[in-house]
Design a protein around this motif. Structure first.
Motif, PDB file in Angstrom:
ATOM      1  N   GLN A  83       0.810  -1.213   0.000  1.00 52.71           N
ATOM      2  CA  GLN A  83       0.000   0.000   0.000  1.00 52.71           C
ATOM      3  C   GLN A  83       0.843   1.263   0.000  1.00 52.71           C
ATOM      4  OE1 GLN A  83      -2.714  -0.616   3.248  1.00 52.71           O
ATOM      5  NE2 GLN A  83      -3.511  -2.483   2.316  1.00 52.71           N
ATOM      6  N   ILE A  84       2.070   1.141   0.509  1.00 48.98           N
ATOM      7  CA  ILE A  84       2.952   2.301   0.482  1.00 48.98           C
ATOM      8  C   ILE A  84       3.388   2.571  -0.957  1.00 48.98           C
ATOM      9  CG2 ILE A  84       5.059   3.281   1.413  1.00 48.98           C
ATOM     10  CD1 ILE A  84       3.057   2.631   3.553  1.00 48.98           C
ATOM     11  N   VAL A  85       3.761   1.496  -1.662  1.00 50.59           N
ATOM     12  CA  VAL A  85       4.174   1.651  -3.060  1.00 50.59           C
ATOM     13  C   VAL A  85       3.025   2.217  -3.869  1.00 50.59           C
ATOM     14  CG1 VAL A  85       4.941   0.428  -5.111  1.00 50.59           C
ATOM     15  CG2 VAL A  85       5.824  -0.229  -2.894  1.00 50.59           C
ATOM     16  N   SER A  86       1.850   1.642  -3.667  1.00 47.75           N
ATOM     17  CA  SER A  86       0.691   2.092  -4.426  1.00 47.75           C
ATOM     18  C   SER A  86       0.376   3.560  -4.131  1.00 47.75           C
ATOM     19  CB  SER A  86      -0.482   1.178  -4.076  1.00 47.75           C
ATOM     20  OG  SER A  86      -1.666   1.709  -4.527  1.00 47.75           O
ATOM     21  N   GLY A  87       0.442   3.923  -2.858  1.00 45.92           N
ATOM     22  CA  GLY A  87       0.183   5.322  -2.509  1.00 45.92           C
ATOM     23  C   GLY A  87       1.204   6.264  -3.119  1.00 45.92           C
ATOM     24  N   THR A  88       2.486   5.851  -3.072  1.00 47.36           N
ATOM     25  CA  THR A  88       3.526   6.672  -3.688  1.00 47.36           C
ATOM     26  C   THR A  88       3.261   6.816  -5.181  1.00 47.36           C
ATOM     27  OG1 THR A  88       5.029   5.703  -2.092  1.00 47.36           O
ATOM     28  CG2 THR A  88       6.019   6.933  -3.870  1.00 47.36           C
ATOM     29  N   ALA A  89       2.857   5.699  -5.810  1.00 44.72           N
ATOM     30  CA  ALA A  89       2.567   5.741  -7.239  1.00 44.72           C
ATOM     31  C   ALA A  89       1.422   6.708  -7.516  1.00 44.72           C
ATOM     32  CB  ALA A  89       2.216   4.347  -7.740  1.00 44.72           C
ATOM     33  N   ILE A  90       0.402   6.696  -6.656  1.00 43.07           N
ATOM     34  CA  ILE A  90      -0.734   7.610  -6.840  1.00 43.07           C
ATOM     35  C   ILE A  90      -0.251   9.057  -6.781  1.00 43.07           C
ATOM     36  CG2 ILE A  90      -2.858   8.448  -5.760  1.00 43.07           C
ATOM     37  CD1 ILE A  90      -3.327   5.868  -7.151  1.00 43.07           C
ATOM     38  N   ASN A  91       0.644   9.333  -5.842  1.00 41.16           N
ATOM     39  CA  ASN A  91       1.164  10.696  -5.736  1.00 41.16           C
ATOM     40  C   ASN A  91       1.857  11.126  -7.018  1.00 41.16           C
ATOM     41  OD1 ASN A  91       0.257  11.081  -3.160  1.00 41.16           O
ATOM     42  ND2 ASN A  91       2.131  10.351  -2.197  1.00 41.16           N
ATOM     43  N   PHE A  92       2.707  10.252  -7.548  1.00 45.89           N
ATOM     44  CA  PHE A  92       3.409  10.596  -8.785  1.00 45.89           C
ATOM     45  C   PHE A  92       2.452  10.696  -9.951  1.00 45.89           C
ATOM     46  CE2 PHE A  92       7.421   9.209  -6.807  1.00 45.89           C
ATOM     47  CZ  PHE A  92       8.156  10.316  -7.134  1.00 45.89           C
TER      48      PHE A  92
ATOM     49  N   ILE B 109       4.758   7.910 -16.502  1.00 43.48           N
ATOM     50  CA  ILE B 109       5.281   6.581 -16.808  1.00 43.48           C
ATOM     51  C   ILE B 109       5.932   5.991 -15.557  1.00 43.48           C
ATOM     52  CG2 ILE B 109       7.080   5.362 -18.103  1.00 43.48           C
ATOM     53  CD1 ILE B 109       6.486   7.284 -20.419  1.00 43.48           C
ATOM     54  N   GLN B 110       6.675   6.838 -14.866  1.00 46.02           N
ATOM     55  CA  GLN B 110       7.325   6.353 -13.649  1.00 46.02           C
ATOM     56  C   GLN B 110       6.285   5.897 -12.627  1.00 46.02           C
ATOM     57  OE1 GLN B 110       8.215   9.101 -10.934  1.00 46.02           O
ATOM     58  NE2 GLN B 110       9.411   7.754  -9.640  1.00 46.02           N
ATOM     59  N   ALA B 111       5.199   6.679 -12.503  1.00 45.80           N
ATOM     60  CA  ALA B 111       4.147   6.307 -11.552  1.00 45.80           C
ATOM     61  C   ALA B 111       3.493   4.993 -11.958  1.00 45.80           C
ATOM     62  CB  ALA B 111       3.091   7.410 -11.485  1.00 45.80           C
ATOM     63  N   LEU B 112       3.290   4.810 -13.262  1.00 50.30           N
ATOM     64  CA  LEU B 112       2.644   3.578 -13.718  1.00 50.30           C
ATOM     65  C   LEU B 112       3.550   2.377 -13.452  1.00 50.30           C
ATOM     66  CD1 LEU B 112       1.073   4.875 -17.042  1.00 50.30           C
ATOM     67  CD2 LEU B 112      -0.128   4.195 -14.972  1.00 50.30           C
ATOM     68  N   ILE B 113       4.854   2.565 -13.676  1.00 52.74           N
ATOM     69  CA  ILE B 113       5.788   1.473 -13.386  1.00 52.74           C
ATOM     70  C   ILE B 113       5.691   1.101 -11.913  1.00 52.74           C
ATOM     71  CG2 ILE B 113       8.240   0.916 -13.170  1.00 52.74           C
ATOM     72  CD1 ILE B 113       8.719   2.388 -15.761  1.00 52.74           C
ATOM     73  N   LEU B 114       5.678   2.142 -11.075  1.00 56.08           N
ATOM     74  CA  LEU B 114       5.597   1.922  -9.631  1.00 56.08           C
ATOM     75  C   LEU B 114       4.303   1.198  -9.266  1.00 56.08           C
ATOM     76  CD1 LEU B 114       7.533   2.754  -7.453  1.00 56.08           C
ATOM     77  CD2 LEU B 114       6.352   4.906  -7.237  1.00 56.08           C
ATOM     78  N   LEU B 115       3.229   1.630  -9.929  1.00 49.82           N
ATOM     79  CA  LEU B 115       1.921   1.059  -9.632  1.00 49.82           C
ATOM     80  C   LEU B 115       1.889  -0.429  -9.997  1.00 49.82           C
ATOM     81  CD1 LEU B 115      -0.668   2.380  -8.569  1.00 49.82           C
ATOM     82  CD2 LEU B 115      -1.406   2.671 -10.909  1.00 49.82           C
ATOM     83  N   PHE B 116       2.400  -0.755 -11.181  1.00 52.47           N
ATOM     84  CA  PHE B 116       2.305  -2.138 -11.639  1.00 52.47           C
ATOM     85  C   PHE B 116       3.335  -3.019 -10.953  1.00 52.47           C
ATOM     86  CE2 PHE B 116       0.737   0.008 -15.672  1.00 52.47           C
ATOM     87  CZ  PHE B 116      -0.561  -0.035 -15.230  1.00 52.47           C
ATOM     88  N   ILE B 117       4.513  -2.468 -10.662  1.00 50.71           N
ATOM     89  CA  ILE B 117       5.529  -3.299 -10.029  1.00 50.71           C
ATOM     90  C   ILE B 117       5.094  -3.618  -8.610  1.00 50.71           C
ATOM     91  CG2 ILE B 117       7.077  -1.635  -8.887  1.00 50.71           C
ATOM     92  CD1 ILE B 117       8.446  -4.144 -11.265  1.00 50.71           C
ATOM     93  N   GLY B 118       4.327  -2.688  -8.006  1.00 48.18           N
ATOM     94  CA  GLY B 118       3.842  -2.959  -6.657  1.00 48.18           C
ATOM     95  C   GLY B 118       2.817  -4.073  -6.650  1.00 48.18           C
TER      96      GLY B 118
END
Lengths: 393, 420
Positions: free
Chosen positions: A183-192, B387-396
């Motif tokens: 959930q931390i990764v996902s939240g960080t991704a949401i921020n970006f 793109i970076q956020a999507l990578i982060l989202l999918f890798i998570g």
């Protein structure tokens, strides 16, 4: 990773001395302005009083009601008396106007924090960590402007902001609940994602013209007899007050709230008695996105009147800090949001007299939370399964 | 993806049901294929956004590719390269003349890659100890602040000691900043995600204060500009490729590569690394085996902080030479490190490759590199973040990849998930 979240936090013995320290600080706020100290700068009693206030919130939201409220009271009275004393020495009546403005500025800064913090509270109470509040706020800020601009109505802006925030939150929800992502990764991704998406569409949509200038404003509520500070506040500020009361009532006084809390504390037990863990969590996460987006929309549509890239600038994290500092309780979070709003307002207010150093007030929320989670004052007790994905049997 | 219809086998109820499929999947695919699929998927979705907003995604990605200077590798010829410390040249198949755009762009990509390697390692090292160091940005900033302070003072020092002093103190500052979170985790159990987020923002505002107008470290000559003093020439890292006046590749890249090697050696070849990994796998088992979990939390965070602090130092001493309030506020090298570490699966080689990918991406979209007639840099910068956020989202969500991977077999898996 996320299974570690809060895993190491134990229930901490309740400390009564926090409230007492707050009371002492409240006294100090006034005492420093008297002989032999004779501090003339008004920010000194204000800062000490705010610390007393902070200690009071910490104590109250952890069950130490009496010393906590006493500390809050002493903090407020200490600030007032301290200011009176410094003003008496400088005999400057303009200060009244200045500090009245500070109060209204505090409310304005606190409102986006309150919305986002209450949203975050619902989310975390359901057992899903939400560090994507910042991104959801930013989405609300941009899509609020976009909506208000394209529909020509302020409520259109709010609706579109809420939808956008809900959509970002839905992504987080799917990741956190069904896909059991960290959930931390996902939240960080949401921020970006929010920074990238809002920035991209802002430039591709408004690129040549810049941010829209004359947005429809959310109306102020004029209540004459409340004076010039409370008399004309934005509708959103009143809504935020209402939201806090409603959130408290919902979480602690209704069956839905009981389900929400049980899902956050012990999802397996909740599942056993027939509560839909996933359903509650989805609803809570999406609600948090909607509320955070409304906070962001307040920031852009009402407060600033336009959008610029990455304009939330950490306010989502301050909201998260408010949730933690307020110990996952609506009134605690609200009080913390007020405190953190005051620190932002002060940093702008003091910029003239205090120069650049006033930006340090912006760091005050983070420092306070660091102190709080360190257990130096009173340790927050998060929902027992916050951050842990739940697998249906 | 609803699991309501048929309850899937779980680890407890039926471990054999999916254990072979799972291990097979990870052996075959988890290491390389998952990050690759993730990255390709993210780029495809980014391309979709580009297409929807009326640009040609292939042209855009080509512009980013060329902006990153990656086309440099495809231009072979007969050129010469200088041998270090001598006046000799030897034959070389690539043109290293940075007056040419492609060669210049590749130097800039490497300049971006070097700190990304380090901030990626900062996240990865803590991960191997079971800690999520989201505070790479704060540690990076603290390192940058200290190195700009040391680099702009002590004017009379000799070159090598001055550079070393600045780097060592920056790394130490980063270590201390990170160790706060490790210490709080070890002593009172405060969750490192929360403490490092708070430390990030404290560093952010501290930097804004220090270099703001009238701040203690603000420029002594230009009192109206919120920026630090310049790093004196004697404290700058040596340029190794290109014209120093136009931002040459600096020797910080060697520091980054050494850090990769150090990361590998510490983790895989030392007692400390063994303990760190043991705590990362299972803190309770490690404690039972006589390893001090708290001590390892502090040490792992401190080492992470060293990496991030070094990143700040090489950026300042290598090419920025000064740090302004704006630099402090817009920098996100530390945050990108999270994506670097996760895409690189927290291994040395993976982090190096992922840093190269993100370094290319972020340099390729910068206003200096990308061909603005094809795609404006302001849009491209946000595209890169997306793109970076999507990578982060999918890798998570490697479960997502598992779902896709196993879709035909109708298998619902649950990897990498310890049961409580």
């Amino acid at each position: 990773m996320s299974t570690f979240y809060y895993a190491a936090v134990e229930r901490w013995p309740r400390q009564t001395w926090v409230g007492r320290v707050g009371v002492a600080l409240g006294l100090c706020a006034f005492l420093v302005t008297l002989p032999p100290f004779r501090v003339n700068a008004p920010w000194v009693p204000v800062l000490i009083g705010l610390l007393a206030f902070a200690a009071g919130i910490a104590a109250v939201s952890r069950g130490q009601t009496r010393p906590g409220w006493t500390a809050i009271g002493f903090g407020i009275v200490g600030i007032a008396l301290g200011l009176l004393a410094t003003r008496a020495s400088s005999s400057n009546l303009d200060q009244v106007v200045v500090w009245g403005a500070l109060l209204s500025s505090t409310l304005q800064w606190a409102t986006p924090l309150t919305f986002a913090a209450i949203g975050g509270l619902f989310c975390e109470r359901s057992g899903v960590t939400n560090i994507g509040l910042e991104g959801m706020m930013l989405a609300g800020a941009f899509f609020g402007v976009l909506g208000a601009d394209s529909t020509g109505t302020w409520w259109g802006g709010l609706v579109i902001a809420a939808i956008a925030g809900g959509a970002f939150a839905a992504v987080h929800a799917v990741m956190a609940i069904h896909l059991r992502a960290d959930q931390i990764v996902s939240g960080t991704a949401i921020n970006f994602l929010a920074v990238g998406v809002t920035g991209y569409f802002f430039i591709s949509h408004y690129g040549d013209r810049g941010s829209p200038g004359s947005l429809p404003r959310i109306p102020d509520v004029n209540i004459g007899f409340l004076g010039n500070v409370f008399g004309s506040l934005s509708l959103m500020i009143w809504l935020s007050f209402l939201l806090v009361i409603l959130a408290h009532f919902t979480i602690f006084r209704t069956p839905i709230g009981l389900r929400l809390r049980s899902v956050g504390e012990h999802p397996r037990a909740a599942d056993t008695v027939g509560i839909s863990v996933y359903g509650i969590r989805y609803a809570a996460v999406i609600l948090s996105g909607i509320l955070a987006a409304l906070g962001g929309a307040y920031l852009s549509v009402v407060f600033v009147g336009s959008f610029n890239e990455n304009m939330t600038n950490g306010r989502g994290f301050i909201a998260l800090a408010a949730v933690i500092f307020g110990n996952w309780r609506p009134f605690g979070a609200f009080a913390a949001a007020l405190l953190f709003g005051a620190s932002t307002a002060l940093s702008f207010r003091l910029a003239q007299s205090w120069g650049n150093a006033s930006v340090l007030f912006q760091a005050l929320p983070y420092v306070l939370v660091l102190i709080a989670v360190a257990g130096v004052i009173a340790r927050p007790t998060p929902p027992a399964s916050a951050g842990r994905p739940y697998v249906k049997q | 993806m609803s699991e309501a219809a048929t309850p899937p086998p779980t680890l407890e109820s039926d471990p054999e049901a999916y254990a072979p499929a799972l291990s097979g999947f990870y052996q075959r695919a988890g290491g390389i294929v998952t990050p690759l699929i993730t990255a390709v998927f993210a780029f495809l979705m980014g391309g979709l956004v580009v297409a929807v907003t009326g640009h040609n995604p292939i042209d855009v990605y080509k512009a980013i590719f060329n902006g990153a200077g990656l086309n440099w590798f495809f231009h072979f010829g007969s050129y010469h390269i200088d041998v270090p410390f001598t006046n000799h040249h030897v034959w070389f198949w690539w043109d290293t003349d940075t007056n040419k755009t492609a060669a210049f762009n590749i130097t800039q990509t490497l300049i971006t890659t070097a700190p990304l390697i380090l901030t990626g390692l900062a996240v990865a090292f803590a991960f191997r100890c079971g800690l999520f160091n989201i505070g790479g940005q704060g540690q990076y900033l603290v390192g940058a602040i200290v190195s700009v302070y040391v680099g702009s003072r002590f004017v009379e020092m000799a070159h090598i000691p001055h550079v070393l002093l600045a780097i060592v103190l920056a790394a130490f500052a980063g270590a201390c900043w990170a160790a706060i979170a490790g210490f709080l985790k070890a002593t009172v159990g405060a969750h490192e995600v929360i403490t490092t987020i708070m430390l990030n923002w404290i560093a952010y505002w501290a930097g804004s204060y220090l270099f703001g107008r009238g701040g203690p470290l603000q420029n002594h000559v230009q009192v109206a500009v919120p920026i630090s003093d310049d790093v004196v020439p004697g404290a700058r890292l040596a340029a190794i490729w290109g014209n120093p006046a136009l931002q040459a590749l600096h020797s910080g890249i060697f520091i980054a590569i050494s850090a990769l090697i150090a990361f590998y050696i510490i983790l895989n070849r030392t007692t400390l690394g063994y303990q760190v990994r043991a705590v990362g796998f299972n803190p309770e088992a490690a404690r039972y085996g006589g390893i001090s979990v708290g001590r390892n939390f502090v040490i792992a965070m401190a080492i992470s902080g060293v990496f991030a602090g070094l990143a700040g130092a090489i950026d300042i001493l290598g090419w920025q030479f000064r740090l302004g309030v704006l630099d402090v506020q817009v920098s996100n090298i530390g945050f990108i490190g999270i994506a670097v570490a996760l895409l690189g699966r927290n291994t040395a080689v993976g982090v190096g490759l992922a840093a190269l990918l993100f370094g290319s991406l972020f340099n390729g979209v910068s206003s200096r590199s990308i061909d603005a007639s094809i795609f404006p840099a302001t849009l491209a910068g946000n595209l890169a973040l997306t793109i970076q956020a999507l990578i982060l989202l999918f890798i998570g969500a490697d479960l997502l990849i598992v779902y896709v991977w196993q879709a035909r077999k109708k298998l619902k898996l649950r990897p990498a998930q310890e049961t409580e």
